[in-house]
Design a protein around this motif. Structure first.
Motif, mmCIF file in Angstrom:
data_model
loop_
_atom_site.group_PDB
_atom_site.id
_atom_site.type_symbol
_atom_site.label_atom_id
_atom_site.label_comp_id
_atom_site.label_asym_id
_atom_site.label_seq_id
_atom_site.Cartn_x
_atom_site.Cartn_y
_atom_site.Cartn_z
ATOM 1 N N GLY A 30 0.725 -1.246 0.098
ATOM 2 C CA GLY A 30 0.126 -0.081 0.139
ATOM 3 C C GLY A 30 0.762 1.168 0.043
ATOM 4 O O GLY A 30 1.792 1.273 0.603
ATOM 5 N N GLY A 31 0.216 2.438 -0.471
ATOM 6 C CA GLY A 31 0.986 3.616 -0.626
ATOM 7 C C GLY A 31 1.273 4.247 0.595
ATOM 8 O O GLY A 31 2.218 4.979 0.691
ATOM 9 N N SER A 32 0.435 4.109 1.779
ATOM 10 C CA SER A 32 0.583 4.884 2.907
ATOM 11 C C SER A 32 -0.407 3.819 3.907
ATOM 12 O O SER A 32 -1.095 2.990 3.413
ATOM 13 N N PHE A 38 -5.245 0.749 5.028
ATOM 14 C CA PHE A 38 -6.478 0.237 5.905
ATOM 15 C C PHE A 38 -7.673 0.930 5.481
ATOM 16 O O PHE A 38 -8.799 0.165 5.815
ATOM 17 N N ILE A 39 -7.806 2.103 5.005
ATOM 18 C CA ILE A 39 -9.021 2.320 4.374
ATOM 19 C C ILE A 39 -9.588 1.501 3.146
ATOM 20 O O ILE A 39 -10.606 1.324 3.117
ATOM 21 N N ASP A 40 -8.476 0.873 2.306
ATOM 22 C CA ASP A 40 -8.841 0.094 1.237
ATOM 23 C C ASP A 40 -9.429 -1.235 1.886
ATOM 24 O O ASP A 40 -10.163 -1.704 1.186
ATOM 25 N N VAL A 41 -8.811 -1.472 2.956
ATOM 26 C CA VAL A 41 -9.594 -2.864 3.633
ATOM 27 C C VAL A 41 -10.948 -2.580 3.925
ATOM 28 O O VAL A 41 -11.868 -3.508 3.371
ATOM 29 N N VAL A 42 -11.359 -1.519 4.452
ATOM 30 C CA VAL A 42 -12.548 -1.256 4.727
ATOM 31 C C VAL A 42 -13.534 -0.847 3.567
ATOM 32 O O VAL A 42 -14.762 -1.448 3.466
ATOM 33 N N ARG A 43 -12.947 -0.162 2.417
ATOM 34 C CA ARG A 43 -13.716 -0.025 1.198
ATOM 35 C C ARG A 43 -14.034 -1.333 0.566
ATOM 36 O O ARG A 43 -14.915 -1.302 -0.328
ATOM 37 N N ASN A 44 -13.332 -2.484 0.755
ATOM 38 C CA ASN A 44 -13.429 -3.599 0.021
ATOM 39 C C ASN A 44 -14.806 -4.185 0.594
ATOM 40 O O ASN A 44 -14.927 -4.424 1.763
ATOM 41 N N PRO A 45 -15.938 -4.130 -0.260
ATOM 42 C CA PRO A 45 -17.234 -4.796 0.306
ATOM 43 C C PRO A 45 -17.313 -6.096 0.850
ATOM 44 O O PRO A 45 -18.001 -6.287 1.935
ATOM 45 N N HIS A 46 -16.319 -7.001 0.388
ATOM 46 C CA HIS A 46 -16.515 -8.440 0.837
ATOM 47 C C HIS A 46 -15.857 -8.388 2.162
ATOM 48 O O HIS A 46 -16.151 -9.149 3.084
ATOM 49 N N ALA A 47 -14.696 -7.669 2.324
ATOM 50 C CA ALA A 47 -13.798 -7.469 3.619
ATOM 51 C C ALA A 47 -14.511 -7.056 4.657
ATOM 52 O O ALA A 47 -14.440 -7.386 5.819
ATOM 53 N N ASP A 71 -9.053 -7.085 -3.520
ATOM 54 C CA ASP A 71 -8.452 -5.879 -3.367
ATOM 55 C C ASP A 71 -7.334 -5.693 -4.476
ATOM 56 O O ASP A 71 -7.313 -4.373 -4.943
ATOM 57 N N GLU A 72 -6.527 -6.716 -4.912
ATOM 58 C CA GLU A 72 -5.581 -6.425 -5.812
ATOM 59 C C GLU A 72 -6.197 -5.872 -7.381
ATOM 60 O O GLU A 72 -5.856 -5.122 -7.865
ATOM 61 N N TYR A 73 -7.512 -6.758 -7.499
ATOM 62 C CA TYR A 73 -8.227 -6.225 -8.711
ATOM 63 C C TYR A 73 -8.674 -4.719 -8.697
ATOM 64 O O TYR A 73 -8.834 -4.100 -9.635
ATOM 65 N N LEU A 74 -9.043 -4.381 -7.319
ATOM 66 C CA LEU A 74 -9.436 -3.009 -7.264
ATOM 67 C C LEU A 74 -8.355 -1.667 -7.326
ATOM 68 O O LEU A 74 -8.553 -0.837 -7.732
ATOM 69 N N THR A 75 -7.151 -2.114 -6.604
ATOM 70 C CA THR A 75 -6.153 -1.213 -6.308
ATOM 71 C C THR A 75 -4.812 -1.515 -6.963
ATOM 72 O O THR A 75 -4.037 -0.544 -7.289
ATOM 73 N N GLY A 76 -4.410 -2.713 -7.626
ATOM 74 C CA GLY A 76 -3.370 -3.114 -8.160
ATOM 75 C C GLY A 76 -2.207 -3.242 -7.167
ATOM 76 O O GLY A 76 -1.084 -3.457 -7.442
ATOM 77 N N GLU A 77 -2.575 -3.222 -5.714
ATOM 78 C CA GLU A 77 -1.519 -3.474 -4.844
ATOM 79 C C GLU A 77 -1.761 -4.833 -4.074
ATOM 80 O O GLU A 77 -3.025 -5.623 -4.304
ATOM 81 N N ARG A 78 -0.628 -5.220 -3.728
ATOM 82 C CA ARG A 78 -0.863 -6.645 -2.712
ATOM 83 C C ARG A 78 -0.633 -6.298 -1.247
ATOM 84 O O ARG A 78 0.467 -5.980 -0.762
ATOM 85 N N LYS A 79 -1.645 -6.230 -0.419
ATOM 86 C CA LYS A 79 -1.621 -5.759 1.049
ATOM 87 C C LYS A 79 -2.220 -6.762 1.782
ATOM 88 O O LYS A 79 -2.878 -6.647 2.623
ATOM 89 N N GLU A 80 -1.683 -8.243 1.780
ATOM 90 C CA GLU A 80 -1.780 -9.177 2.592
ATOM 91 C C GLU A 80 -1.577 -8.895 4.150
ATOM 92 O O GLU A 80 -2.336 -9.136 5.009
ATOM 93 N N ALA A 122 -1.929 -5.826 5.501
ATOM 94 C CA ALA A 122 -2.626 -5.006 6.133
ATOM 95 C C ALA A 122 -3.957 -5.659 6.348
ATOM 96 O O ALA A 122 -4.815 -5.630 7.379
ATOM 97 N N TYR A 123 -4.492 -6.602 5.466
ATOM 98 C CA TYR A 123 -5.561 -7.457 5.981
ATOM 99 C C TYR A 123 -5.519 -8.332 7.064
ATOM 100 O O TYR A 123 -6.449 -8.401 7.904
ATOM 101 N N LEU A 124 -4.469 -9.007 7.329
ATOM 102 C CA LEU A 124 -4.114 -9.958 8.311
ATOM 103 C C LEU A 124 -3.990 -9.030 9.574
ATOM 104 O O LEU A 124 -4.629 -9.479 10.510
ATOM 105 N N ALA A 125 -3.601 -7.786 9.516
ATOM 106 C CA ALA A 125 -3.526 -7.049 10.660
ATOM 107 C C ALA A 125 -4.693 -6.656 11.275
ATOM 108 O O ALA A 125 -4.823 -6.653 12.388
ATOM 109 N N VAL A 126 -5.592 -6.207 10.312
ATOM 110 C CA VAL A 126 -6.799 -5.728 10.682
ATOM 111 C C VAL A 126 -7.766 -7.013 11.298
ATOM 112 O O VAL A 126 -8.440 -6.899 12.363
ATOM 113 N N TRP A 127 -7.483 -8.141 10.628
ATOM 114 C CA TRP A 127 -8.262 -9.309 11.135
ATOM 115 C C TRP A 127 -7.962 -9.771 12.640
ATOM 116 O O TRP A 127 -8.517 -9.830 13.433
ATOM 117 N N ASN A 128 -6.491 -9.598 12.522
ATOM 118 C CA ASN A 128 -5.927 -9.646 14.008
ATOM 119 C C ASN A 128 -6.290 -8.815 15.117
ATOM 120 O O ASN A 128 -6.857 -9.221 16.124
#
Length: 395
Positions: free
Chosen positions: A161-163, A168-177, A299-308, A310-316
């Motif tokens: 992720g860029g910042s 973490f905003i991207d995580v919340v914006r992902n409707p499935h996540a 998320d990669e489909y939406l943003t072009g980034e690989r943020k595994e 960030a997703y695992l951190a939010v889940w944790n």
């Protein structure tokens, strides 16, 4: 205090591991760095010096928890992220996480064996020292070895992720996540009461304290023994259907427990109930991380980034926060109802303990199952997302 630190450390480790650049990869360097501190933290928690008491013991334990929690975060978040990265295949992921789940059975069974031995030895303090040093050294060595031999996709470096905020905003914006996080938070709030209340249930509600270890074994064995069946079923009926079914069954069994268990009487129904709870827990442990991996692809489909990370951190973080809220709420309820330790509890307190153990998780699992019905990211949609991602990679 440790939960406040988690609110800072979990997102930070997730973001930094997504954006780490090293010749070891962006995840393995974190595993290598966490191994020894994690082992030291285990020894500090379980074997404080005999000379400590009062304030000095509080300081020691605070430092021990800080060391262990920080090191475990530095391990678990990147380790989970590697699991997501290892394969993009929809069903291969379920098999991967299922195999990992089966391997954890070894550690759990060894832990239960150590607990049983500790209950029988006279000098529990000396045994705890030997056990903590042995476990700490074993954990550190295994992490170092696995991190050294574990493969990692270096082509994902530089694609985090860029910042911190945007990640973490991207995580919340992902409707499935977003839907899964809401569901998971509710379920974890209810489910955390189970581990908290088992000792109280067997001590003050049911005359079954001597059966605690056999009950734990009854819960653990189906969790892992049926993992091959869970993997097979997930391919036949789908991950969502299988995970959802486990939620409905768990909800029904917990709610039923409240109405069939009578305080003060030995309950044979606890045994099949515990077995079914283990089945449901094992099913979720196999399917949930696989589904999380799929929505990270989205998320990669939406943003072009690989943020595994960030997703695992939010889940944790959701897991830890929900568990802390459950502990706080449980303590307040027990205090409000007049619970006093080490005495025979009146019927009102017994039913409150039983309700916290059964109705609370049952209702939360029921709400989670209803929310999960709205989850729509299936195998067909994932295949379409992967097709787009593969096309991007080939350009």
């Amino acid at each position: 205090g440790s939960r406040l630190w988690d609110a800072f450390s979990d997102p930070l480790v997730g973001y930094l591991s997504d954006n780490t650049h090293s010749r070891f990869g962006r995840r393995r360097v974190w595993l290598l760095g966490s191994a020894i501190p994690m082992g030291i933290g285990m020894v500090m928690i379980w074997s404080p010096p005999m000379a400590l008491d009062g304030f000095t013991m509080v300081i020691w334990m605070a430092v021990a928890l800080l060391v262990y929690e920080t090191a475990s975060t530095a391990f678990y978040v990147p380790h989970g992220a590697i699991g997501v990265e290892l394969t993009p295949n929809y069903h291969e992921r379920t098999r991967l996480f299922g195999n990992v789940h089966m391997l954890t059975a070894i550690g759990l069974l060894l832990g239960l064996g150590a607990l049983q031995i500790m209950n029988t030895v006279e000098d529990k303090r000396s045994f705890a020292v030997i056990l903590s040093i042995s476990c700490g050294a074993t954990v550190a060595i295994l992490i170092l070895w696995s991190a050294w031999v574990m493969p990692e996709r270096n082509d994902f470096q530089g694609r985090g992720g860029g910042s911190v905020v945007k990640s973490f905003i991207d995580v919340v914006r992902n409707p499935h996540a977003r839907l899964l996080l809401i569901m998971y938070g509710i379920e974890t709030f209810g489910g955390s009461s189970i581990a908290l209340l088992v000792p109280f249930l067997l001590e003050y509600v049911l005359p079954m304290k001597v059966y605690m270890v056999p009950l734990l074994i009854t819960y653990v064995i189906p969790q892992f023994a049926f993992t091959p069946l869970f993997i097979w079923l997930s391919r036949r009926i789908g991950k969502k259907t299988l995970w959802g079914a486990s939620m409905w069954v768990a909800a029904a069994m917990f709610i039923l427990t409240f109405f069939v268990v009578i305080p003060g009487e030995f309950s044979y129904l606890i045994w099949p109930g515990t077995f079914i709870f283990g089945l449901c827990g094992g099913c979720a442990a196999v399917t949930a991380p696989s589904i999380k991996a799929d929505i990270i692809d989205y998320d990669e489909y939406l943003t072009g980034e690989r943020k595994e990370g960030a997703y695992l951190a939010v889940w944790n973080l959701v897991r830890k926060a929900a568990g802390s809220l459950t502990a706080l709420a449980t303590g307040l309820v027990l205090q409000f109802t007049g619970f006093e330790p080490n005495i025979v509890q009146n019927e009102q307190v017994q039913y409150w303990i039983l309700g916290l153990f059964s109705l609370l998780p049952g209702i939360c699992y029921l709400i989670g199952a209803i929310i999960f019905m709205r989850f729509s990211f299936n195998e067909k949609e994932h295949a379409e997302v992967r097709e787009v991602l593969e096309a991007r990679m080939s350009q």
